[in-house]
Design an enzyme around this catalytic site. Structure first.
Site, PDB file in Angstrom:
ATOM      1  N   GLU A  63      38.102  39.312  38.926  1.00 56.33           N
ATOM      2  CA  GLU A  63      37.478  37.991  38.787  1.00 56.33           C
ATOM      3  C   GLU A  63      37.841  37.384  37.438  1.00 56.33           C
ATOM      4  O   GLU A  63      37.824  38.075  36.417  1.00 56.33           O
ATOM      5  CB  GLU A  63      35.945  38.072  38.846  1.00 56.33           C
ATOM      6  CG  GLU A  63      35.332  38.386  40.176  1.00 56.33           C
ATOM      7  CD  GLU A  63      33.804  38.350  40.090  1.00 56.33           C
ATOM      8  OE1 GLU A  63      33.265  37.646  39.194  1.00 56.33           O
ATOM      9  OE2 GLU A  63      33.155  39.032  40.895  1.00 56.33           O
ATOM     10  N   GLU A  91      30.060  44.504  39.978  1.00 51.45           N
ATOM     11  CA  GLU A  91      29.656  44.420  38.575  1.00 51.45           C
ATOM     12  C   GLU A  91      28.448  45.320  38.301  1.00 51.45           C
ATOM     13  O   GLU A  91      27.403  44.880  37.804  1.00 51.45           O
ATOM     14  CB  GLU A  91      29.353  42.973  38.185  1.00 51.45           C
ATOM     15  CG  GLU A  91      30.585  42.078  38.205  1.00 51.45           C
ATOM     16  CD  GLU A  91      30.325  40.672  37.720  1.00 51.45           C
ATOM     17  OE1 GLU A  91      31.284  40.001  37.297  1.00 51.45           O
ATOM     18  OE2 GLU A  91      29.154  40.224  37.769  1.00 51.45           O
TER      19      GLU A  91
END
Length: 680
Positions: free
Chosen positions: A318, A161
């Site tokens: 995710e 991320e």
């Protein structure tokens, strides 16, 4: 970017290589060894065939500058391979260990007000720090050399991320890198001074070293400086991605490389459309946000990921099995929502469905974040839902590798416009760029009309209708492209605060909407933003909020679709459409919201011959998305409601779902059906 996702190996149960990937982030370092074998057993029971490992393991892998420990990871990799489970191996660079930040505090980020961001959470590193880069690449090289031949390895997961917590760093490292970036962009100080409009407020620069990031200032910082710093910050993270990727490709040229984007909600610091070409396959993380349009937002984000990926398959790295832990109130998912959310991503092109995380943590900041194996363990409704989804994904194996079929409508999403339109010292601080785009998307969903969310670099000519809400930044080349689009028979729709500035955030002169003024056949002398809570009535459309424009019609072929009934501009045009050869260009000068746009859209879609494709009575209740390969079309039908929805007349092979005795497909609340039809 290639279109190839990781090729999953044949498992001990003989799974075919063409299948959808299913798994999670796996963090075995949080658990004693006796749990690991149980994890692999439960993964096989749930249908898991891939996991991401090592993402936050730097402190366990490298305990000091010259002290390494790979024994535990060797054992985990071997266990997973023996269980037929592939590994997307993290480079572990997302969070530096305490020994590194203690030795080199100069890698820590600095805020706009000069405060140091200290260790204790995650992502406490500067994207432009040469010291951090050196240590990170040493770790990446060591990992790649050790596991380059391991049979479980099918992909590399760079960092994690990128930019989630450290996208904007105002340190001295960032200042030096920003100046280098500006030199490359403008070459000369004269060009920079022109682009930044430094004649205003005595900001003219005579040496490169005078230039700083937009740190805390006495008033509004230079707007083009702010916009360029946003561009630079995205590029700085992209350069870190490239540095890790290039090293991995050098050592393991046959292993694809990805990093997990965060196309969701308010995450806007990274220009993912620009990043997509840097990875071998696009990956994304998404979490449902609370609000009345939460599932529409999920669909919108998944759709945008597909647009960024060029319609090719992508990887859902995710999402949550149930509740998250970081919202003000963290609500568990209702029955059916785990599967519906997952399959909606698949409908929009995901060939992998993965969660954060496999086993719910017993300690740490995310111990209340749900996981595939909850605190309650295997004997739980949540794990039973996880296993059921695994069986469904196995049934959908034929879908793997198919691309999303283009829709008749495209919605343009542009990072420069998002960044620039929401900056300070503007006509209103209430403008929400992403919300306006989502309103148009929700309105189309309510009509049963398929739409793609695309970027300005996409093939815009393939769409019969192109909606460009708040397209604030319009360089001259884009204005010409949109004009050609309409002249060639396309139907353009744009809105308030569009076409206003060029790529340097300089206003197009001569009246608004600037670069699009001639195409639209209108002229606006002055904006009329509305106070929060104020509304304006329209004749022929729903009430407007947020914005109004004082429109003068300047071309004879402009049709006024709605006028202001009240307010300062009563009687003036509010919504217009101009015929442009076989195409048209329409303008909506106020925010109508999703419901108001649903009432307007049939008039805008009609000239293009675009209408809903769902069976009678299903529009607004069911979302339709189509994937296709050389032989088949796969129709995903997603129940947007909490009621049964019958779908009569759906011919084809029903891969997922049920039919009643009359042959009608019946979608239960929050249910999904998948129908396969031959191409042609």
């Amino acid at each position: 970017m290639t279109s190839a996702l990781p090729l999953l190996p044949h498992g001990p149960d003989g799974d075919p290589a063409r299948r959808l990937a299913y798994g999670a982030d796996y963090n075995p370092e949080q658990w004693p060894r006796e749990v690991w074998r149980e994890d692999v057993r439960l993964m096989r029971e749930a249908g898991v065939n891939i996991v991401s490992v090592g993402i936050f393991s730097w402190a366990r892998l490298q305990k000091a500058e010259d002290e390494w420990d790979f024994g535990w990871l060797d054992e985990v990799m071997d266990l997973l391979h023996a269980g037929g489970i592939a590994v997307d191996l993290g480079t572990a660079t997302a969070s530096p260990p305490p020994w590194l930040t203690a030795a080199h505090p100069e890698i820590l980020p600095v805020t706009a007000s000069g405060e140091t961001v200290w260790p204790g959470a995650r992502q406490h590193w500067r994207p432009t720090s040469p010291v951090f880069r050196r240590y990170a690449l040493r770790l990446v090289r060591t990992l790649a050399e050790r596991y380059k031949d391991h049979p479980a390895l099918v992909a590399w997961h760079v960092n994690n991320e990128l930019g989630c917590h450290n996208v904007y760093d105002f340190s001295d490292d960032a200042a030096r890198a920003f100046r280098d970036w500006l030199r490359a962009r403008y070459t000369t100080l004269d060009a920079l001074n022109h682009a930044w409009g430094t004649a205003f407020w005595s900001q003219h620069y005579t040496e490169w070293e005078q230039i700083l990031p937009p740190r805390l200032a006495a008033s509004h910082p230079n707007p083009t400086q702010q916009l360029d710093f946003k561009r630079f910050s995205s590029d700085a993270l992209k350069e870190h991605l490239r540095a890790e990727r290039d090293l991995l490709r050098e050592i393991t040229p046959g292993v694809p490389v990805t990093t997990n984007f965060m196309v969701m909600g308010g995450t806007k610091g990274m220009d993912y459309a620009d990043w997509a070409g840097e990875v071998d396959f696009v990956s994304n993380d998404h979490y449902v946000l609370p609000g009345p349009q939460d599932r529409d937002e999920l669909s919108f984000s998944a759709n945008l990921v597909s647009g960024i990926a060029g319609g090719r398959p992508w990887f859902l790295m995710e999402h949550s099995a149930s509740a998250v832990n970081w919202q003000p109130v963290n609500v568990a998912k209702r029955p059916g929502e785990l599967a519906r959310d997952s399959l909606l991503h698949v409908a929009h092109g995901a060939d992998a469905v993965c969660f954060f995380q496999w086993r719910q943590s017993a300690a740490g900041a995310e111990k209340y974040h749900s996981a595939m194996v909850p605190h309650a363990g295997q004997d739980s409704d949540l794990f039973r839902s996880v296993a059921a989804l695994g069986r469904t994904l196995r049934t959908l194996a034929p879908v793997a590798g198919s691309e999303r079929e283009p829709a008749p409508v495209g919605i343009v999403f542009d990072w420069d416009s998002w960044w620039a339109s929401e900056q300070d010292s503007h006509p209103t601080s209430l403008l929400d760029y992403r919300r306006e785009a989502l309103d148009w998307y929700s309105a189309l969903l309510s009509l049963g009309v398929r739409a793609d969310v695309v970027t300005t670099t996409s093939d815009l000519g393939r769409y019969r209708v192109l909606i460009a809400p708040v397209l604030h930044v319009v360089p001259a080349a884009l204005a010409k492209e949109l004009t050609r689009y309409a002249e060639n028979g396309g139907h353009l729709v744009t809105t308030y605060f569009s076409g206003i500035v060029d790529e340097n955030d300089h206003a197009w002169l001569g009246g608004y909407p600037g670069a699009l003024r001639d195409l639209l056949g209108i002229r606006v002398e002055e904006f009329g933003p509305l106070l929060d809570g104020d509304r304006v009535e329209l004749e022929g459309a729903a009430d407007g909020t947020l914005w109004t424009d004082r429109i003068d019609v300047t071309a004879p072929d402009v049709e006024v679709l709605a006028r202001y009934r009240g307010g300062a501009y009563a009687g003036r045009p509010a919504i217009t459409r101009r015929a442009v050869g076989p195409g048209s260009a329409a303008y909506v000068s106020t925010r109508l919201g999703a419901d108001g746009l649903a009432g307007l859209l049939p008039r805008l879609l009609g000239p293009a011959g675009v209408a809903g494709e769902l069976p009678e009575g299903a529009a607004g209740r069911v979302e339709l998305t189509v994937r296709r390969d050389a032989d088949s079309r796969y129709l995903f039908l997603v129940n947007r409601t909490d009621e049964d929805v019958p779908l009569a007349g759906l011919a084809g092979d029903l891969l997922v779902g049920t039919r009643d005795d009359a042959g009608t497909v019946v979608l239960s609340p929050r249910d999904v059906a998948v129908v396969r039809r031959p191409v042609g």
